[in-house]
Design an enzyme around this catalytic site. Structure first.
Site, PDB file in Angstrom:
ATOM      1  N   LYS A 249       0.814  -1.214   0.000  1.00  0.00           N
ATOM      2  CA  LYS A 249       0.000   0.000   0.000  1.00  0.00           C
ATOM      3  C   LYS A 249       0.849   1.267   0.000  1.00  0.00           C
ATOM      4  O   LYS A 249       0.331   2.351  -0.250  1.00  0.00           O
ATOM      5  CB  LYS A 249      -0.956  -0.009   1.198  1.00  0.00           C
ATOM      6  CG  LYS A 249      -2.026  -1.090   1.088  1.00  0.00           C
ATOM      7  CD  LYS A 249      -3.068  -0.971   2.181  1.00  0.00           C
ATOM      8  CE  LYS A 249      -4.252  -1.884   1.942  1.00  0.00           C
ATOM      9  NZ  LYS A 249      -3.971  -3.297   2.293  1.00  0.00           N
TER      10      LYS A 249
HETATM   11  C1  LIG Z   1      -4.737  -4.396   1.732  1.00  0.00           C
HETATM   12  C2  LIG Z   1      -4.017  -5.685   1.643  1.00  0.00           C
HETATM   13  C3  LIG Z   1      -4.420  -6.720   0.752  1.00  0.00           C
HETATM   14  C4  LIG Z   1      -5.671  -6.618  -0.093  1.00  0.00           C
HETATM   15  O1  LIG Z   1      -5.567  -5.704  -1.154  1.00  0.00           O
HETATM   16  P1  LIG Z   1      -6.886  -5.225  -1.920  1.00  0.00           P
HETATM   17  O2  LIG Z   1      -6.421  -4.245  -2.931  1.00  0.00           O
HETATM   18  O3  LIG Z   1      -7.758  -4.610  -0.861  1.00  0.00           O
HETATM   19  O4  LIG Z   1      -7.523  -6.425  -2.518  1.00  0.00           O
HETATM   20  C5  LIG Z   1      -3.637  -7.862   0.673  1.00  0.00           C
HETATM   21  N1  LIG Z   1      -2.547  -8.036   1.454  1.00  0.00           N
HETATM   22  C6  LIG Z   1      -2.141  -7.078   2.316  1.00  0.00           C
HETATM   23  C7  LIG Z   1      -0.946  -7.347   3.148  1.00  0.00           C
HETATM   24  C8  LIG Z   1      -2.848  -5.883   2.446  1.00  0.00           C
HETATM   25  O5  LIG Z   1      -2.441  -4.945   3.322  1.00  0.00           O
END
Ligand SMILES: *Cc1c(COP(=O)(O)O)cnc(C)c1O
Length: 431
Positions: A107
């Site tokens: 993210k």
């Molecule tokens: C947010 C997150 C996901 C999921 O991603 P999306 O785009 O919401 O499907 C998967 N793994 C981790 C470690 C995350 O922080």
């Protein structure tokens, strides 16, 4: 570029307004008016481009002339300053590590890109407050992305005692323009309060959100797939991505790359037991449910907000969706077994989310043995240290990004009610 609301009950907007609004006024998601293919020569010579140049080619059509070229290049530089290595697990399955950023979560890319775009659009320094509720990963990445961005204050709301120690440190030790509030309640309570604050006209601050439906967090996730392609395309294999999915933002960005011409054979959404989408593909009924708690908790989403964008990409046609896209769900027990197997056979430490991605890759490969399946490692295993230590005999070495936060003091404000939050947001200075 113009963006329209998928419900079509709000006016079309510019990139800038879509970023500032987050959600369209009709409560639906923004979607770009057009998507164009990149040139064939770009793909043929992609290994001659730096990651930053690739990102610029990928994103520019979505911004148009709303950000000057040199500013956009600067934003990309502030976003992609770490590596995205591909680590082979065996001959036909590899991990794409997206966790080398400042908070060790994928993210980081979307959060930094969005923060830098908002910083640019807010150049008149009208104070803008970003308010985010977090169950763990999002808050840290958003806080880090916005750290030191002029004119923007960030308020992170998290449930007291319900995020891990490392996650809490990532939220509460930054200082500067970031403040953290812990609520005596659950993540759902935090989210409810944030929603209430957006609609409350007694709050004098201009507030906006930085959650994953924002186009400036969603679109830059396309970068991962181009950067990965550059590293493997000379192997001349069919490339398949398996994406650990919760809100389906990342996998949706993956499928978007196909509309730009990236030669990917198939996309897999791998989920935990929150299996709304795998069920839909299996029986054609879309039936969102309340989320269930799992060990891959960043994917505990029962009503994935971005799936509507995926359906749009296939003009709501389930059969064409299924040709390019599969979705599989796995239990915690299967996930832990996968973590053990990956470690035993390949000496690789996968976090629970990456392990779910591996399982999806493995399942797909049974029927497609010649393809190269790349699963995404979306977080460093240290972020889920308790589960990893309990599942594997190996102890994780603490990386430097994480070590440094242990030396800093945690600072947060405790609140109990919505009134407390409102008082805080209406105070003269937040810091
Ligand atoms: C947010 C997150 C996901 C999921 O991603 P999306 O785009 O919401 O499907 C998967 N793994 C981790 C470690 C995350 O922080």
């Amino acid at each position: 570029m113009r963006y329209y609301s998928l419900k079509r009950k709000s006016p079309d907007v510019s990139f800038q307004d879509a970023v500032i609004n987050g959600l369209a006024p009709d409560r639906s998601l923004y979607f770009p008016e057009s998507i164009s293919l990149l040139s064939k020569s770009f793909f043929k010579n992609i290994d001659q481009y730096t990651n930053e140049e690739i990102a610029y080619h990928v994103i520019k059509q979505f911004i148009g002339d709303e950000i000057p070229i040199d500013v956009l290049q600067g934003i990309i530089k502030n976003t992609l300053y770490f590596d995205f290595p591909i680590i082979p697990i065996n001959d036909s399955i590899s991990a794409l590590e997206l966790f080398h950023g400042p908070t060790m979560s994928f993210k980081d890319v979307g959060a930094a890109f969005m923060a830098n775009c908002l910083g640019y659009f807010n150049k008149n320094n009208n104070k803008l407050t970003v308010l985010v509720a977090t169950s763990g990963d999002t808050g840290g990445a958003v806080a880090r992305g916005f750290l030191g961005i002029k004119g923007i204050e960030v308020v992170i709301l998290y449930p007291s005692g319900k995020v891990s120690d490392i996650q809490e440190r990532q939220l509460t030790t930054l200082g500067q323009n970031i403040s953290a509030i812990q609520l005596d309640g659950s993540f759902d309570d935090c989210q409810e309060m944030v929603k209430k604050a957006f609609l409350d006209n007694q709050i004098k601050r201009k507030i906006t959100s930085a959650n994953s439906i924002n186009i400036a967090r969603w679109l830059p996730q396309m970068f991962y797939y181009f950067i990965a392609y550059k590293q493997v395309y000379k192997q001349k294999k069919d490339i398949v991505f398996s994406v650990p999915s919760g809100n389906f933002g990342n996998i949706c960005a993956a499928i978007m790359t196909k509309k730009l011409g990236l030669p990917i054979k198939h996309f897999i959404a791998s989920t935990n037991i929150n299996d709304t989408v795998p069920n839909y593909l299996a029986n054609g009924v879309y039936d969102p449910k309340p989320s269930k708690v799992t060990i891959s908790n960043a994917m505990d989403v029962g009503k994935p907000s971005n799936f509507i964008r995926i359906q749009k990409l296939f003009n709501n046609d389930l059969s064409s969706l299924k040709k390019l896209f599969s979705a599989y769900s796995f239990t915690d027990k299967e996930t832990k077994n996968a973590m053990r197997r990956i470690h035993k056979n390949s000496k690789y430490l996968a976090d629970p989310h990456g392990a779910v991605g591996y399982l999806g890759a493995k399942l797909f490969q049974k029927k497609n043995p010649k393809s190269l399946c790349i699963f995404l490692e979306t977080a460093h295993p240290v972020k889920f240290i308790d589960i990893v230590n309990e599942t594997l005999s190996e102890r994780i070495a603490i990386p430097k990004q994480i070590k440094s936060i242990f030396r800093k003091e945690k600072k947060s404000i405790k609140i109990k009610t919505y009134q407390d939050l409102k008082c805080f947001l209406n105070s003269e200075r937040l810091f």
